[in-house]
Design a protein around this motif. Structure first.
Motif, PDB file in Angstrom:
ATOM      1  N   UNK A 102       0.834  -1.207  -0.080  1.00  0.00           N
ATOM      2  CA  UNK A 102       0.105  -0.096   0.116  1.00  0.00           C
ATOM      3  C   UNK A 102       0.934   1.273  -0.061  1.00  0.00           C
ATOM      4  N   UNK A 103       1.892   1.236   1.001  1.00  0.00           N
ATOM      5  CA  UNK A 103       2.885   2.568   0.840  1.00  0.00           C
ATOM      6  C   UNK A 103       3.411   2.748  -0.489  1.00  0.00           C
ATOM      7  N   UNK A 104       3.989   1.649  -1.274  1.00  0.00           N
ATOM      8  CA  UNK A 104       4.590   1.612  -2.396  1.00  0.00           C
ATOM      9  C   UNK A 104       3.719   2.357  -3.398  1.00  0.00           C
ATOM     10  N   UNK A 105       2.367   1.888  -3.295  1.00  0.00           N
ATOM     11  CA  UNK A 105       1.405   2.368  -4.409  1.00  0.00           C
ATOM     12  C   UNK A 105       0.861   3.860  -4.163  1.00  0.00           C
ATOM     13  N   UNK A 106       0.820   4.199  -2.624  1.00  0.00           N
ATOM     14  CA  UNK A 106       0.368   5.425  -2.360  1.00  0.00           C
ATOM     15  C   UNK A 106       1.748   6.657  -2.938  1.00  0.00           C
ATOM     16  N   UNK A 107       2.878   6.219  -2.516  1.00  0.00           N
ATOM     17  CA  UNK A 107       3.977   6.987  -2.948  1.00  0.00           C
ATOM     18  C   UNK A 107       3.954   7.578  -4.362  1.00  0.00           C
ATOM     19  N   UNK A 108       3.574   6.774  -5.229  1.00  0.00           N
ATOM     20  CA  UNK A 108       3.336   7.224  -6.963  1.00  0.00           C
ATOM     21  C   UNK A 108       2.700   8.638  -6.781  1.00  0.00           C
ATOM     22  N   UNK A 109       1.432   8.831  -5.974  1.00  0.00           N
ATOM     23  CA  UNK A 109       0.902   9.942  -5.989  1.00  0.00           C
ATOM     24  C   UNK A 109       1.794  11.206  -5.422  1.00  0.00           C
ATOM     25  N   UNK A 110       2.367  11.127  -4.316  1.00  0.00           N
ATOM     26  CA  UNK A 110       3.246  12.135  -3.888  1.00  0.00           C
ATOM     27  C   UNK A 110       4.453  12.555  -4.652  1.00  0.00           C
ATOM     28  N   UNK A 111       4.825  11.547  -5.560  1.00  0.00           N
ATOM     29  CA  UNK A 111       6.079  11.732  -6.445  1.00  0.00           C
ATOM     30  C   UNK A 111       5.571  12.795  -7.528  1.00  0.00           C
TER      31      UNK A 111
END
Length: 409
Positions: A102-111
């Motif tokens: 989940x964290x890896x997937x969520x990170x894509x938006x922050x990037x």
């Protein structure tokens, strides 16, 4: 308007982000003379955040734009417990593997929205499992527990709500506020964090962290919350009949994301442009003053700008083109949601509910009775209509003027 010295507080106030601050004068002074590392915490209970979290992400973007350092705190540790704030029930336990995914997937938006790196104002993402997972239970109680009183903890809304409704609260959840307070203490000590931001429902948790820092080593820490974000009609931001409006493409197609913003209430356009886009304030002022059908132009700008930030420029372009083709040209744009009904077909009510256009078959029947449902432009009059599609063919389904889908074999 307050005459703030720092770009940070001036921008946050102008764009409508500020609800409460622990010490506005002190924070303004600090932000006007040095880089302020500030953080917001996010749970990792799903592979995507939804737009209820977007105002917080945009706050971190404003922090960076004003020359300060954003810290994205992922609650890999606290997700294992669950924040009881605003909840009636305990949260389901997730495995370590699911949380990490989940964290890896969520990170894509922050990037997309923040610049990450090693520079003094570059964003960093941290996971509180890295330090909470190392704490021994007795050590934790000795080090942090003495600074919290049960009397005070029982006054918090997150606790009172459960007790008043006679809903059980586990001892594990009761500890959430202690761990969140410790997060602030840790980030202050290890990364120089001086500011924690969050939604208005997090005020009590933020205050805990501010007070813990003062009690443990006299560090002056600051807290800032945003107003509770509701739409002009009083609804919760991001809640629709079809469910949450997710930020990640895998959970919600770009067209549906774009369309959510395009359907914004006229009264919300200016506020949302300030909160969720980088458009200059004078341009926003011009757009929000448009009247009649012209306000639709402002809504298209809003949809394009937010989609561009969250999903990318190509996604925004494609979604707008699909909308133009669907609404203006009477055709069916390629980004419309699709549903396969198979050889046996599907009743129209089930189709509407499966697509998320209606919340239930009962609501679908009501919409059909109102004459709001059309197949290939023809009104559907019978709630028992069986929708069947020949192989290699398609049918355009419409609910009102704003919801469209393609039905396939």
């Amino acid at each position: 308007m307050t005459n703030y010295k720092s770009d940070l507080l001036r921008v946050l106030e102008e764009r409508g982000y500020i609800h409460q601050m622990t010490d506005a004068v002190g924070l303004d002074e600090l932000a006007s003379k040095q880089i302020v590392p500030g953080y917001i915490g996010f749970d990792a209970t799903a592979p995507s955040l939804h737009i209820g979290s977007l105002v917080q992400i945009m706050m971190l973007r404003r922090l960076q734009q004003a020359g300060h350092k954003p810290i994205v705190l992922m609650g890999g540790g606290t997700t294992r417990i669950g924040d009881p704030t605003g909840r009636d029930e305990s949260r389901k336990m997730l495995t370590d593997t699911v949380i990490d995914e989940n964290i890896a997937s969520i990170r894509t938006v922050f990037e997309r929205l923040l610049t990450f790196g090693d520079g003094p104002t570059d964003a960093v993402m941290v996971n509180n499992q890295d330090w909470l997972g190392q704490l021994g239970y007795i050590e934790m109680l000795q080090k942090v527990g003495t600074h919290f009183t049960v009397n005070r903890m029982l006054t918090f809304d997150s606790v009172k709500l459960r007790l008043d409704r006679e809903q059980p609260m586990t001892f594990l959840e009761f500890n959430y506020m202690i761990l969140q307070g410790y997060d602030y203490r840790y980030l202050s000590e290890e990364m120089g964090a001086r500011l924690q931001m969050g939604g208005s429902d997090q005020w009590g948790n933020i205050i805990n962290g501010v007070e813990l820092g003062r009690r443990m080593d006299s560090t002056e820490l600051f807290g800032l919350t945003t107003p509770l974000l509701t739409t002009a009609d009083g609804g919760k931001m991001g809640k629709t009949a079809a469910g949450a409006v997710w930020l990640n493409e895998a959970q919600l197609p770009a067209y549906d994301f774009w369309q959510y913003w395009r359907n914004t209430d006229d009264r919300d356009v200016g506020r949302f442009l300030r909160l969720f886009t980088d458009l200059p304030l004078d341009e926003i002022s011009r757009l929000e003053q448009l009247e009649g059908s012209a306000i639709n132009d402002a809504k298209i700008v809003l949809a394009n700008e937010v989609t561009k930030l969250v999903r990318g420029e190509e996604a925004a372009r494609s979604a707008e083109a699909t909308a133009a083709q669907t609404f203006a040209g009477g055709g069916a744009g390629e980004d419309l949601p699709t549903l396969s009904v198979g050889a046996e077909g599907m009743r129209i009510g089930a189709v509407l509910t499966e697509l998320g256009f209606t919340a239930s078959n009962k609501e679908a029947k009501r919409k059909i009775a109102e004459g709001a449902v059309r197949l290939n432009g023809e009104p559907v009059e019978d709630a028992g209509t069986l929708v069947q599609v020949e192989a290699n063919a398609e049918i355009k389904l419409s609910l009102g003027k704003k919801k469209h889908a393609i039905i396939l074999f």
